[in-house]
Design an enzyme around this catalytic site. Sequence first.
Site, PDB file in Angstrom:
ATOM      1  N   TYR A   1     -14.502  -4.974   3.633  1.00 34.40           N
ATOM      2  CA  TYR A   1     -13.162  -5.360   3.188  1.00 34.40           C
ATOM      3  C   TYR A   1     -12.997  -6.840   3.494  1.00 34.40           C
ATOM      4  O   TYR A   1     -13.131  -7.255   4.646  1.00 34.40           O
ATOM      5  CB  TYR A   1     -12.058  -4.554   3.896  1.00 34.40           C
ATOM      6  CG  TYR A   1     -10.692  -5.066   3.506  1.00 34.40           C
ATOM      7  CD1 TYR A   1     -10.112  -4.678   2.301  1.00 34.40           C
ATOM      8  CD2 TYR A   1     -10.005  -5.985   4.297  1.00 34.40           C
ATOM      9  CE1 TYR A   1      -8.873  -5.188   1.903  1.00 34.40           C
ATOM     10  CE2 TYR A   1      -8.772  -6.495   3.906  1.00 34.40           C
ATOM     11  CZ  TYR A   1      -8.222  -6.091   2.712  1.00 34.40           C
ATOM     12  OH  TYR A   1      -7.006  -6.600   2.311  1.00 34.40           O
TER      13      TYR A   1
ATOM     14  N   ASP B   1     -17.126 -13.068   8.067  1.00 38.45           N
ATOM     15  CA  ASP B   1     -15.688 -12.829   7.979  1.00 38.45           C
ATOM     16  C   ASP B   1     -15.263 -12.266   9.337  1.00 38.45           C
ATOM     17  O   ASP B   1     -15.377 -11.071   9.587  1.00 38.45           O
ATOM     18  CB  ASP B   1     -15.404 -11.842   6.839  1.00 38.45           C
ATOM     19  CG  ASP B   1     -13.926 -11.513   6.711  1.00 38.45           C
ATOM     20  OD1 ASP B   1     -13.147 -11.904   7.605  1.00 38.45           O
ATOM     21  OD2 ASP B   1     -13.559 -10.846   5.723  1.00 38.45           O
TER      22      ASP B   1
ATOM     23  N   TYR C   1       0.833  -1.224   0.000  1.00 31.31           N
ATOM     24  CA  TYR C   1       0.000   0.000   0.000  1.00 31.31           C
ATOM     25  C   TYR C   1       0.862   1.267   0.000  1.00 31.31           C
ATOM     26  O   TYR C   1       0.433   2.293   0.532  1.00 31.31           O
ATOM     27  CB  TYR C   1      -0.924   0.035   1.219  1.00 31.31           C
ATOM     28  CG  TYR C   1      -1.756  -1.219   1.417  1.00 31.31           C
ATOM     29  CD1 TYR C   1      -2.653  -1.640   0.431  1.00 31.31           C
ATOM     30  CD2 TYR C   1      -1.643  -1.981   2.572  1.00 31.31           C
ATOM     31  CE1 TYR C   1      -3.408  -2.795   0.610  1.00 31.31           C
ATOM     32  CE2 TYR C   1      -2.399  -3.134   2.750  1.00 31.31           C
ATOM     33  CZ  TYR C   1      -3.283  -3.530   1.766  1.00 31.31           C
ATOM     34  OH  TYR C   1      -4.022  -4.662   1.951  1.00 31.31           O
TER      35      TYR C   1
ATOM     36  N   LYS D   1      -6.182 -13.429  11.220  1.00 31.89           N
ATOM     37  CA  LYS D   1      -5.377 -12.503  12.039  1.00 31.89           C
ATOM     38  C   LYS D   1      -5.006 -12.989  13.458  1.00 31.89           C
ATOM     39  O   LYS D   1      -3.881 -13.399  13.683  1.00 31.89           O
ATOM     40  CB  LYS D   1      -6.074 -11.147  12.089  1.00 31.89           C
ATOM     41  CG  LYS D   1      -6.072 -10.465  10.710  1.00 31.89           C
ATOM     42  CD  LYS D   1      -6.288  -8.998  10.797  1.00 31.89           C
ATOM     43  CE  LYS D   1      -5.970  -8.286   9.502  1.00 31.89           C
ATOM     44  NZ  LYS D   1      -7.061  -8.267   8.513  1.00 31.89           N
TER      45      LYS D   1
HETATM   46  C1  LIG Z   1      -7.199  -8.541   7.050  1.00 30.58           C
HETATM   47  C2  LIG Z   1      -8.528  -9.002   6.612  1.00 30.58           C
HETATM   48  C3  LIG Z   1      -8.684  -9.931   5.563  1.00 30.58           C
HETATM   49  C4  LIG Z   1      -7.519 -10.428   4.756  1.00 30.58           C
HETATM   50  O1  LIG Z   1      -6.608 -11.170   5.496  1.00 30.58           O
HETATM   51  P1  LIG Z   1      -5.117 -11.391   4.935  1.00 30.58           P
HETATM   52  O2  LIG Z   1      -4.512 -12.336   5.916  1.00 30.58           O
HETATM   53  O3  LIG Z   1      -4.456 -10.056   4.919  1.00 30.58           O
HETATM   54  O4  LIG Z   1      -5.242 -11.978   3.587  1.00 30.58           O
HETATM   55  C5  LIG Z   1      -9.968 -10.371   5.261  1.00 30.58           C
HETATM   56  N1  LIG Z   1     -11.031  -9.919   5.941  1.00 30.58           N
HETATM   57  C6  LIG Z   1     -10.930  -9.054   6.948  1.00 30.58           C
HETATM   58  C7  LIG Z   1     -12.150  -8.626   7.698  1.00 30.58           C
HETATM   59  C8  LIG Z   1      -9.682  -8.541   7.313  1.00 30.58           C
HETATM   60  O5  LIG Z   1      -9.584  -7.636   8.294  1.00 30.58           O
END
Ligand SMILES: *Cc1c(COP(=O)(O)O)cnc(C)c1O
Length: 425
Positions: A140, A243, A12, A272
């Site tokens: 996202y 997600d 980025y 994460k």
């Molecule tokens: C960070 C994130 C992703 C992507 O995860 P990566 O490990 O960076 O590929 C997907 N969804 C959400 C809500 C995120 O915060």
Amino acid sequence: MPLPTQTLWHPYAQMKTQPKAPRVVGGQGAWLHLEGGEALLDATCSWWCMIHGYGHPRLVHALKAQADTLCHVMLGGLTHDPAQQLADALVRVTPKGLDHVFFSDSGSVGMEVAMKMAVQYQVQCGRPEKHKMLSLMRAYHGDTTGCMAVCDPEEGMHSLFSGFLPRHHFAPAPTAPFEASPEAVEGDIAALHQVFEQHHQEIAALLMEPLLQAAGGLNMTSPYYVRAARELCDEFNVLLVFDEVATGFGRTGKLFAAEHAEVTPDIMVLSKGLTGGYLGHAATLATSHVYETFLSDDPGHAFMHGPTFMGNPLACRVALESLAIFEEEDYLGKIATLNAVLRHELFEDTALHQHPHVDDVRVLGATAVIEAKTPEQLTGVQDFARERGVWLRPFGRWLYTMPAYVTTPDEMRRITSVMKAWFLR
Ligand SMILES: *Cc1c(COP(=O)(O)O)cnc(C)c1O
């Protein structure tokens, strides 16, 4: 021949103008150690994943012990204890009904897996025309191609690729806050309902970051909205995919955001915080209802996905240790303490709320954001914070903190005081 000046390409980043990146040589607890002896209190725990902070002895030990035994083995046709134990542990701690775990190596790939699973589920239920996703504005879900197509197509960072991406459906981002009354959420739910009415024939799954749209601007919403989404999905034969890559493992104040709404999604994605940030890994969980549509005498009904590093023993072992620390050391209590500090420091300050640059202040769990009116109003804040010993990394109009849960109340106040001082200086 001399090397080119910049071999390392940062994420980025406009490499032409990005200032020299501080060089990290180590870390302890919530602190990053830089070359030259400088220490920075990390307000964002490395994109929200280092929930136990840096250099945690139990996590480091777990990795070393596993490395002595088995660093990696394919999960294709073979199995091993760390993967099996982590699958069992995730089934135990996630909302009731999510009984099957598919591993992959990052949050984006975990979401790709979820979307493929949803489409194949619909095909195997005899509904092949349901092959599009329904996502929310301000969402996202990751940076890979499939994920880019379900991120906010306007405000998100992927609009440049719109010609390349498949087209999905989007509902407006919810606007009612976390604390909203049921009546105050009705407008958001009606807007979602309308998209279902119009397009359900071709929708395989509704994707959402429950309660907290993180990278889309820390947009918070109500548990009533999440519950209504569950009901709409049931009514229209659409799978509900949470997600929880950002919200999972305590970020919203409960272990999973789904718990605030007492909802079980059909599919849930974790990443994460999964390994405490010590290795990249992800888990896509599914209910038996979803899983059983893949059981068949027809080999073509198998789920055709298999990342090389899925179920990596090091990642699974450190994830198990992370979960053990979380449970044994009352992390939900630590998060509640951080939440109380954030609320006290950011809500009781009327000067902050009345500041002409401040549009909104929001707190949920161990997450807080001061939303400015324009991105320009945050120009320079990163240097300002570094001079005061804090690592902040705002994006757009959002100056936020998502600290490690080992951050002490004093350290938390140090972070909020820098965030406030930027506006009230
Ligand atoms: C960070 C994130 C992703 C992507 O995860 P990566 O490990 O960076 O590929 C997907 N969804 C959400 C809500 C995120 O915060």
